[in-house]
Scaffold this active site. Structure first.
Site, PDB file in Angstrom:
ATOM      1  N   GLY A  69     -11.876  13.522  -4.725  1.00 39.22           N
ATOM      2  CA  GLY A  69     -10.909  12.474  -4.434  1.00 39.22           C
ATOM      3  C   GLY A  69     -11.560  11.237  -3.837  1.00 39.22           C
ATOM      4  N   PHE A  70     -10.725  10.308  -3.456  1.00 35.58           N
ATOM      5  CA  PHE A  70     -11.183   9.034  -2.886  1.00 35.58           C
ATOM      6  C   PHE A  70     -12.051   9.247  -1.650  1.00 35.58           C
ATOM      7  CE2 PHE A  70      -9.380   5.617   0.136  1.00 35.58           C
ATOM      8  CZ  PHE A  70     -10.505   4.819   0.014  1.00 35.58           C
ATOM      9  N   ILE A  71     -11.484   9.826  -0.610  1.00 39.52           N
ATOM     10  CA  ILE A  71     -12.242  10.041   0.620  1.00 39.52           C
ATOM     11  C   ILE A  71     -13.316  11.108   0.400  1.00 39.52           C
ATOM     12  CG2 ILE A  71     -12.120  10.708   3.054  1.00 39.52           C
ATOM     13  CD1 ILE A  71      -9.233   9.705   3.095  1.00 39.52           C
ATOM     14  N   LYS A 104       1.928  17.467   7.093  1.00 38.02           N
ATOM     15  CA  LYS A 104       0.704  17.202   7.860  1.00 38.02           C
ATOM     16  C   LYS A 104       0.846  17.671   9.306  1.00 38.02           C
ATOM     17  CE  LYS A 104      -2.178  15.547   4.918  1.00 38.02           C
ATOM     18  NZ  LYS A 104      -3.463  16.268   4.684  1.00 38.02           N
ATOM     19  N   TYR A 119       5.970  14.678   3.386  1.00 37.75           N
ATOM     20  CA  TYR A 119       4.518  14.548   3.560  1.00 37.75           C
ATOM     21  C   TYR A 119       4.159  14.558   5.040  1.00 37.75           C
ATOM     22  CZ  TYR A 119      -0.163  12.571   3.552  1.00 37.75           C
ATOM     23  OH  TYR A 119      -1.509  12.353   3.781  1.00 37.75           O
TER      24      TYR A 119
END
Length: 322
Positions: A10-12, A156, A152
């Site tokens: 993914g991005f991170i 978390k 979401y």
């Protein structure tokens, strides 16, 4: 150090993998290449290091506890960095069950795999969304986080609570990092900065929700990666830590920064505020500075300029391959 990294493509995750390899660690990357956005973008994210001798990629799901246990044992992993998630506030509003299954059951599966294989070091991604519309500004880690505004955000916060339970019962060392809107090269295409940049470059109208006064703390990817690294090296006990940017900016200000970087004036398509969106995110970073020495270095102005330069270069690169 041998690290199991979930969400590695993914991005991170891809940026973190590059940095971990650069400083000498071995990375076992787990990613399911789901369809939330084009999976080929994720393959492109890891292209530069896919053949690195200290990197191995496994296509699989964090909810597959047997797979995760096998990876932890077979590679003698000593640390887990958990970034895999079904991301996005708005996506979670339309698909709440899928969000909770991946983010809550997936985190539980991972923790259980760690328990049965005696791996007790975990750094995991949480989110500034857990604060909801907090009246305490800037947001501190000891603020109440019991009124999530989206599935979401709830998922978390649930992950943080699961992690605390495993710390308490089984002695895990855990850092839950509350990320504040991460941006930079490879950012997910549906995120505001990516979407606005694409629309401005193509001289298309930009859709803005609300009245433009909502504000976010934006964190450049380099600062986020440095925060994760510092958390890995300082891992001890149980910590909730904000990992954010230097300041917050309004939606109006963000658009103006992208306009200047792209060189086009935006046409705005105003739409009503979206369910689940918070009014403001603003990070108090004093605890992260004290516990892990985290201090962001990239201003929003510089970060937007870097992102737009990358976006144009990436666009040119892709056009040459058509």
């Amino acid at each position: 150090m041998t690290i199991l990294l979930t969400g590695a493509a993914g991005f991170i995750g891809s940026h973190l993998t590059e940095q971990l390899l650069a400083v000498g660690h071995q990375v076992i990357g787990l990613d399911n290449f789901d369809d939330q956005y084009d999976p080929y973008r994720k393959y492109d994210n890891i292209h530069a290091f896919a053949e690195h001798p200290r990197f191995e990629l496994i296509k699989g799901d964090i909810r597959d506890q047997a797979l995760v246990s096998d990876l932890l044992k077979r590679h003698a992993c000593d640390t887990v960095v958990h970034l895999a998630a079904r991301t996005g506030v708005r996506t979670s509003v339309t698909e709440p069950a899928r969000c909770l299954d991946v983010n809550v059951n997936g985190t539980l599966s991972l923790l259980e795999a760690m328990r049965v294989t005696n791996v007790g070091r975990l750094v995991m991604a949480s989110s500034s969304s857990v604060y909801g519309n907090s009246n305490n500004v800037p947001f501190r880690e000891d603020d109440s986080a019991n009124q999530p505004l989206s599935p979401y955000a709830m998922s978390k916060r649930s992950g943080e609570l699961l992690a605390y339970t495993y710390h308490h019962l089984y002695g895990f060392d855990i850092a839950c990092l509350r990320f504040f809107t991460v941006y930079g090269p490879r950012q997910r295409p549906e995120m505001a900065i990516s979407r606005f940049t694409e629309q401005l470059i193509n001289e298309q109208p930009i859709t803005l929700f609300g009245d433009g006064t909502t504000a976010r703390n934006y964190t450049y990817i380099h600062d986020t990666v440095m925060g994760i690294l510092r958390a890995i090296y300082c891992l001890s006990g149980y910590n909730l830590l904000n990992v954010g940017g230097p300041t917050s900016v309004t939606l109006h200000e963000l658009v103006q920064l992208i306009e200047r970087a792209v060189g086009h004036k935006a046409t705005i398509d105003w739409q009503p505020a979206q369910p689940g969106d918070v009014v403001l995110t603003c990070a108090d970073l004093s605890l992260a500075a004290e516990r892990i020495g985290y201090r962001p270095t990239v201003s929003i102005d510089e970060g937007i300029n870097r992102f737009v330069r990358w976006y144009k270069q990436d666009l040119a690169k892709n056009e040459t391959h058509i």
